[in-house]
Enzyme design. Structure first.
Site, PDB file in Angstrom:
ATOM      1  N   GLU A 164      -1.017   0.182  -1.650  1.00  0.00           N
ATOM      2  CA  GLU A 164      -1.969   0.726  -1.883  1.00  0.00           C
ATOM      3  C   GLU A 164      -2.143   0.975  -3.703  1.00  0.00           C
ATOM      4  O   GLU A 164      -2.959   1.765  -4.878  1.00  0.00           O
ATOM      5  CB  GLU A 164      -1.874   2.217  -1.387  1.00  0.00           C
ATOM      6  N   GLU A 221      -1.150  -0.448   8.013  1.00  0.00           N
ATOM      7  CA  GLU A 221      -1.221   0.452   8.194  1.00  0.00           C
ATOM      8  C   GLU A 221      -2.417   0.717   9.332  1.00  0.00           C
ATOM      9  O   GLU A 221      -3.402   1.020   8.892  1.00  0.00           O
ATOM     10  CB  GLU A 221      -1.005   1.046   7.078  1.00  0.00           C
TER      11      GLU A 221
END
Length: 580
Positions: A156, A232
């Site tokens: 991220e 995810e």
């Protein structure tokens, strides 16, 4: 065997759909790894994904650990024995609601440290860590005979910075250390996240929990015509202390999204099993205020914190079974829950009485942070003699995190938490000159996400201001609480102050159990020397999970450290969790 990225994923030349579930080996006792992986395969998944936390494997600079719960190679080999493929995410930073996002706390001992960017000192530490780590995981790659098909560069990153040279350096470093499988990045699904976090040479993937079709359309321009993958697929969420109740997802919507994933692309269920933030390893988030995560990482996952099959599991299994043939699996572990009953306090000793047994003071004219004193986790007590005044009207802690218990002349004076630490506290306390000032600071878990990563020194990093001047002359007692075998319960105890409490029970057989801390304030608990995590009466978690492998047939010992002076006369070991 060979794993490739083209228009889709290919395994030995054949198209391969990744149907993965996340299990963090470092949140599950090793004795249960096979059970969790068997249940993953039985649900229909062909792959398991896990982060690799740097702070678990290099807890102190140059001291590496790959044993016990840190034995990532064993975890991967068990997955291979079961016919599962593996995705490894060894980026220096993992987030994962884990302490400091997986970064080792000792990085903060260096003045000027900059994290997750092209900063020479940080990059040198990463390089030295990778030189050791990659020797452990490179042989596990699929083209080396192992099950690992993908690795991640950074996590991220598009939500943190835009340093493309840093991402390219990480990629080059991994390749130079022998990584040959395809590489990925994973970011939020918005264009601003993906543009900042993607890099040439690695497949861009996205993290999200719903609207699969729309999110994949946002991802598509960044994949260079490659496969669409959600690294995810959030099927729940995490809890923080005081959030008002256990976080749960929408099962019906989640099932619809799972159907979409199976038709549209590739995915990793986050979490298949969340597990537990044992010890002091929970992370925290910070937006408007500090929100430390609870000990349980149940996450409303497909399996419960202790590995029980849920309705979500059964629904997911049914859906996956409509798209691929489910394997015939026989679960090998006979895991049971047991209530061992009510345990009375057997012995107790006050923190101030036990202080010299647990810690040797470091003396300084000014207070220093945990990291500057070589401490990573736990508590630290700052002690100074009030020789220049006999009254405190104003008190302020400068550059202090996260929570302070303040005592004057051995009596409770104030509790300061988060934002209160940044303000001047009005007091009205009189005492004789020479009285002792004690400040017990607790590291509640370093922030694991966002720009505050570089502000995570714990304890007191600048000074203590009393009545307009900085107090000098400190004895500093690091309290990582990793040496409770030194406790002498024959020493003094005073109600209303921090203390240690000992319990014991006989077990004819070992089983999973849950420690109910009703009637107790705040602290942490140790079972046969193992730190099972924090407790706090504000909830939502009200019981701590104790896996059977932490127990033994015969006598077992539990020690509780409580900081608020709020102690019951017993605890209870029950056979049901309670996370609000």
């Amino acid at each position: 065997m060979k794993f490739e990225i083209k228009d889709t994923f290919y395994l030995d030349g054949e198209p391969f759909q990744i149907i993965s579930g996340a299990i963090h080996y470092f949140r599950v006792v090793p004795e249960y790894w096979r059970d969790r992986l068997e249940k993953l395969k039985a649900m229909g998944c062909n792959t398991v994904e896990t982060y690799i936390p740097w702070n678990v494997h290099e807890p102190r600079k140059g001291q590496f650990c790959f044993e016990g719960m840190a034995d990532v190679r064993r975890f991967v080999r068990i997955a291979q024995e079961l016919g599962l493929y593996v995705i490894l995410r060894p980026s220096p930073y993992i987030c994962a609601e884990w302490e400091f996002g997986g970064l080792p706390a000792w990085l903060l001992a260096e003045d000027g440290m900059r994290l997750r960017v092209s900063y020479e000192s940080f990059m040198r530490h990463v390089e030295e860590y990778y030189h050791v780590l990659m020797k452990e995981i490179v042989p596990l790659q699929i083209d080396h005979g192992g099950p690992v098909i993908l690795m991640q560069i950074e996590n991220e990153y598009g939500s943190y910075a835009t340093d493309r040279k840093y991402l390219e350096w990480l990629q080059d470093t991994m390749r130079s250390e022998g990584v040959t499988v395809p590489l990925i990045t994973s970011d939020g699904p918005a264009a601003e996240n993906l543009s900042g976090g993607s890099v040439d040479g690695a497949l861009a993937t996205a993290n999200f929990g719903s609207q699969a079709e729309a999110r994949f359309q946002e991802l598509k321009p960044f994949t260079n015509s490659g496969p669409l993958m959600c690294t995810e697929f959030w099927v729940g969420w995490f809890d923080y202390w005081g959030n008002g109740g256990h976080m749960t997802g929408n099962l019906e919507q989640s099932c619809k999204d799972l159907e979409q994933f199976l038709k549209l692309g590739h995915f990793n269920i986050y979490m298949f099993e969340g597990g537990t933030n044992f010890g002091f390893m929970n992370g925290s988030n910070y937006y408007d205020k500090l929100t430390p995560d609870v000990t349980s990482y149940d996450y409303d996952a497909v399996l419960t914190e202790d590995g029980q099959i849920t309705e979500k599991y059964r629904r997911y299994q049914e859906i996956i079974g409509r798209h691929r043939q489910l394997p015939e699996m026989k679960l090998s572990a006979g895991i049971q829950r047991k209530a061992y009953g009510k345990l009375p306090v057997l012995e107790k000793v006050g923190l101030f009485s036990a202080l010299e047994d647990l810690s040797s003071p470091v003396r300084s004219a000014y207070p220093q942070s945990m990291e500057k004193l070589g401490q990573n986790y736990g508590y630290i007590l700052y002690r100074s003699s009030l020789d220049t005044e006999d009254h405190i009207e104003r008190l302020r802690l400068w550059k202090a995190n996260d929570r302070a218990k303040i005592f004057v002349d051995g009596k409770p004076a104030a509790t300061l938490y988060d934002l209160e630490l940044q303000k001047e506290k009005k007091l009205d306390i009189s005492f004789e000159k020479g009285a002792m000032l004690d400040i017990l600071m607790e590291n509640m878990g370093r922030v694991n996400y966002g720009p505050r990563l570089e502000e995570q020194r714990k304890g007191i990093d600048q000074g203590v201001e009393i009545n307009g001047h900085l107090q000098s002359g400190w004895a500093q007692y690091p309290l990582p609480l990793d040496n409770l075998d030194r406790l002498d319960f024959a020493k003094g105890y005073q109600p209303g102050l921090p203390g240690f409490y000992r319990f014991a029970f006989e077990a004819a057989e070992t089983a999973d159990t849950f420690l109910d801390f009703t009637g107790w304030g705040k602290g942490c608990a140790f079972v046969n020397g193992f730190n099972i995590g924090r407790f706090w009466e504000i909830g939502p978690q009200r019981r701590l999970y104790i896996p059977a492998p932490l127990l033994k047939c015969g006598e077992n010992e539990i020690i509780i450290f409580e900081t608020e002076g709020k102690a019951g006369d017993h605890i209870t070991l029950t056979d049901e969790p309670d996370i609000g």
